[in-house]
Design an enzyme around this catalytic site. Structure first.
Site, PDB file in Angstrom:
ATOM      1  N   THR A  31       0.872  -1.177   0.000  1.00  0.00           N
ATOM      2  CA  THR A  31       0.000   0.000   0.000  1.00  0.00           C
ATOM      3  C   THR A  31       0.906   1.223   0.000  1.00  0.00           C
ATOM      4  O   THR A  31       1.658   1.428   0.960  1.00  0.00           O
ATOM      5  CB  THR A  31      -0.898   0.023   1.250  1.00  0.00           C
ATOM      6  OG1 THR A  31      -1.649  -1.188   1.305  1.00  0.00           O
ATOM      7  CG2 THR A  31      -1.849   1.211   1.202  1.00  0.00           C
ATOM      8  N   LYS A  55      -7.904   1.425  -3.224  1.00  0.00           N
ATOM      9  CA  LYS A  55      -7.596   1.010  -1.842  1.00  0.00           C
ATOM     10  C   LYS A  55      -7.796   2.177  -0.868  1.00  0.00           C
ATOM     11  O   LYS A  55      -8.420   2.026   0.184  1.00  0.00           O
ATOM     12  CB  LYS A  55      -6.146   0.513  -1.794  1.00  0.00           C
ATOM     13  CG  LYS A  55      -5.552   0.370  -0.412  1.00  0.00           C
ATOM     14  CD  LYS A  55      -5.659  -1.009   0.137  1.00  0.00           C
ATOM     15  CE  LYS A  55      -5.146  -1.060   1.572  1.00  0.00           C
ATOM     16  NZ  LYS A  55      -5.310  -2.333   2.206  1.00  0.00           N
ATOM     17  N   LYS A  82      -2.075   4.949   8.535  1.00  0.00           N
ATOM     18  CA  LYS A  82      -1.243   5.027   7.314  1.00  0.00           C
ATOM     19  C   LYS A  82      -2.123   5.244   6.083  1.00  0.00           C
ATOM     20  O   LYS A  82      -1.868   6.124   5.270  1.00  0.00           O
ATOM     21  CB  LYS A  82      -0.425   3.735   7.154  1.00  0.00           C
ATOM     22  CG  LYS A  82       0.303   3.655   5.817  1.00  0.00           C
ATOM     23  CD  LYS A  82       0.951   2.317   5.537  1.00  0.00           C
ATOM     24  CE  LYS A  82       1.446   2.294   4.083  1.00  0.00           C
ATOM     25  NZ  LYS A  82       2.128   1.069   3.717  1.00  0.00           N
TER      26      LYS A  82
HETATM   27  P1  NAD Z   1       6.197  -5.558   7.278  1.00  0.00           P
HETATM   28  O1  NAD Z   1       6.859  -4.369   7.865  1.00  0.00           O
HETATM   29  O2  NAD Z   1       5.934  -6.759   8.120  1.00  0.00           O
HETATM   30  O3  NAD Z   1       7.032  -6.047   5.983  1.00  0.00           O
HETATM   31  C1  NAD Z   1       7.733  -5.194   5.122  1.00  0.00           C
HETATM   32  C2  NAD Z   1       9.031  -5.896   4.771  1.00  0.00           C
HETATM   33  O4  NAD Z   1       9.761  -5.108   3.836  1.00  0.00           O
HETATM   34  C3  NAD Z   1       9.955  -6.088   5.991  1.00  0.00           C
HETATM   35  O5  NAD Z   1      10.260  -7.464   6.146  1.00  0.00           O
HETATM   36  C4  NAD Z   1      11.181  -5.264   5.641  1.00  0.00           C
HETATM   37  O6  NAD Z   1      12.395  -5.827   6.139  1.00  0.00           O
HETATM   38  C5  NAD Z   1      11.124  -5.284   4.122  1.00  0.00           C
HETATM   39  N1  NAD Z   1      11.937  -4.224   3.534  1.00  0.00           N
HETATM   40  C6  NAD Z   1      12.155  -2.970   4.014  1.00  0.00           C
HETATM   41  N2  NAD Z   1      13.012  -2.323   3.196  1.00  0.00           N
HETATM   42  C7  NAD Z   1      13.327  -3.192   2.193  1.00  0.00           C
HETATM   43  C8  NAD Z   1      14.161  -3.112   1.057  1.00  0.00           C
HETATM   44  N3  NAD Z   1      14.849  -1.999   0.768  1.00  0.00           N
HETATM   45  N4  NAD Z   1      14.259  -4.192   0.244  1.00  0.00           N
HETATM   46  C9  NAD Z   1      13.572  -5.320   0.505  1.00  0.00           C
HETATM   47  N5  NAD Z   1      12.760  -5.451   1.577  1.00  0.00           N
HETATM   48  C10 NAD Z   1      12.632  -4.400   2.406  1.00  0.00           C
HETATM   49  O7  NAD Z   1       4.837  -5.005   6.632  1.00  0.00           O
HETATM   50  P2  NAD Z   1       3.567  -5.878   6.176  1.00  0.00           P
HETATM   51  O8  NAD Z   1       2.574  -5.913   7.272  1.00  0.00           O
HETATM   52  O9  NAD Z   1       4.021  -7.129   5.534  1.00  0.00           O
HETATM   53  O10 NAD Z   1       2.944  -4.886   5.081  1.00  0.00           O
HETATM   54  C11 NAD Z   1       3.516  -4.780   3.786  1.00  0.00           C
HETATM   55  C12 NAD Z   1       2.639  -3.859   2.954  1.00  0.00           C
HETATM   56  O11 NAD Z   1       1.309  -4.370   2.892  1.00  0.00           O
HETATM   57  C13 NAD Z   1       2.523  -2.443   3.521  1.00  0.00           C
HETATM   58  O12 NAD Z   1       2.531  -1.533   2.445  1.00  0.00           O
HETATM   59  C14 NAD Z   1       1.177  -2.463   4.227  1.00  0.00           C
HETATM   60  O13 NAD Z   1       0.574  -1.182   4.288  1.00  0.00           O
HETATM   61  C15 NAD Z   1       0.385  -3.400   3.333  1.00  0.00           C
HETATM   62  N6  NAD Z   1      -0.729  -4.075   4.005  1.00  0.00           N
HETATM   63  C16 NAD Z   1      -0.551  -4.656   5.220  1.00  0.00           C
HETATM   64  C17 NAD Z   1      -1.603  -5.291   5.850  1.00  0.00           C
HETATM   65  C18 NAD Z   1      -1.447  -5.957   7.193  1.00  0.00           C
HETATM   66  O14 NAD Z   1      -2.454  -6.332   7.788  1.00  0.00           O
HETATM   67  N7  NAD Z   1      -0.226  -6.147   7.689  1.00  0.00           N
HETATM   68  C19 NAD Z   1      -2.873  -5.320   5.222  1.00  0.00           C
HETATM   69  C20 NAD Z   1      -3.017  -4.747   3.962  1.00  0.00           C
HETATM   70  C21 NAD Z   1      -1.932  -4.113   3.364  1.00  0.00           C
END
Ligand code: NAD
Length: 289
Positions: free
Chosen positions: A86, A161, A236
């Site tokens: 997102t 979204k 967010k």
């Molecule tokens: P998270 O923080 O658990 O995962 C993000 C990952 O990205 C981490 O493991 C981090 O180490 C990695 N990362 C950071 N910088 C990086 C780089 N330069 N190269 C490669 N990897 C890198 O977050 P999440 O909960 O998995 O969410 C991911 C996305 O999905 C976000 O944009 C969030 O808004 C969206 N989202 C999350 C949820 C939820 O319930 N968690 C629901 C819908 C959407």
């Protein structure tokens, strides 16, 4: 299919695991090492070499732009960059334009359904990008989710979204304040639910995710407001909605009010780490200001 998954956090890791379990050849990369059961590469550029689809699941638009710039030169011509993070609409469109200029294809496809949906393979994808690229990744949507809607050109997945989540945030806020008002007027919560859930005030937040414990179907309210969908993730998405509204010169007073309320709840009160429906106990503890 040969697939790279970059960003193996709460969402990316189970999505990658489902793709691998369906028989695809998946290589993952994340700078933070955690056990994932996946084949891992030493860098994002190494992970994408030879991949037909590169799926990114990253925290925000700035990280997405940086990762996209790093992987572009290493991706095979015609490969699809499928970003499921997102992020702001502007970043999604900038990444898609740069991909196109480099002979790549891009689809922005943020999800709803959370960690539970990512694990169970029941996410909903809202996608933006060219028809042929959407068609190329459609089989992957079917593995990771239960529904994918093609919303138009680049950035339109993100647009859908944030519009959805702006409605969700504002609706949850008013549902919680209405329960608190009902309490103070001496109206029983079950009676309130029975009326509203079958009247013109009904909504997903009331009918499917009721913020009052013990009322309606089971929800995070019945589990001490453990998320579910955490208040900081709602914040967010609300902030992204306001950023987009600013850029598009759209007046969004209800979205702005919900953003301010969740910002106070998360940044100044005890909202961080609680479900976004925990606004109800917040209102209970306060009077009118
Ligand atoms: P998270 O923080 O658990 O995962 C993000 C990952 O990205 C981490 O493991 C981090 O180490 C990695 N990362 C950071 N910088 C990086 C780089 N330069 N190269 C490669 N990897 C890198 O977050 P999440 O909960 O998995 O969410 C991911 C996305 O999905 C976000 O944009 C969030 O808004 C969206 N989202 C999350 C949820 C939820 O319930 N968690 C629901 C819908 C959407």
């Amino acid at each position: 299919m040969k697939i790279a998954v970059i960003g193996l956090g709460n969402m990316g890791a189970p999505m990658a695991a489902n793709l691998a379990a369906a028989g695809h050849e998946v290589t993952g990369y994340d700078p933070v090492a955690r056990p994932s059961g996946l084949t891992l590469a030493a860098s994002a550029a190494e992970a994408v070499a030879g991949a037909e689809v590169v799926l990114t699941m990253l925290p925000d638009g700035a990280v997405l732009r940086a990762v996209a710039a790093e992987i572009r030169p290493a991706m095979a011509q015609g490969a699809v960059h499928l970003d499921c993070s997102t992020v702001d609409v502007e970043s999604a469109r900038a990444v898609a334009a740069a991909a196109g200029a480099a002979g790549l294809r891009a689809v922005d496809a943020p999800v709803s359904g959370g960690i539970g949906g990512a694990t169970a393979g029941t996410l909903t994808f809202m996608a933006g990008g060219p028809e042929d690229a959407f068609a190329a990744v459609q089989p992957l949507f079917e593995i990771m989710g239960q529904k994918a809607v093609h919303c138009g050109g680049a950035g339109n997945g993100q647009a859908a979204k944030i519009c959805n989540n702006m409605i969700l945030g504002a609706t949850m806020a008013v549902t919680c304040e209405a329960f608190n008002l009902a309490d103070r007027l001496g109206l029983d919560r079950q009676a309130m639910f029975d009326v509203v859930s079958t009247s013109s005030g009904y909504s997903w937040t009331m009918n499917a995710y009721c913020p009052a414990p013990g009322v309606g179907p089971e929800s995070p309210a019945d589990n001490g407001y453990a998320p579910g969908f955490a208040a900081e993730l709602m914040l967010k998405d609300l902030r992204l909605s306001q950023q987009a509204a600013e850029a598009a010169d759209a007046e969004t007073p209800m979205g702005a009010a919900a953003t301010d309320l969740y910002a106070t709840f998360v940044d100044e009160e005890d909202g961080k780490g609680r479900d976004f429906s925990a606004l109800l106990p917040r209102f209970e503890g306060r009077g009118r200001r």
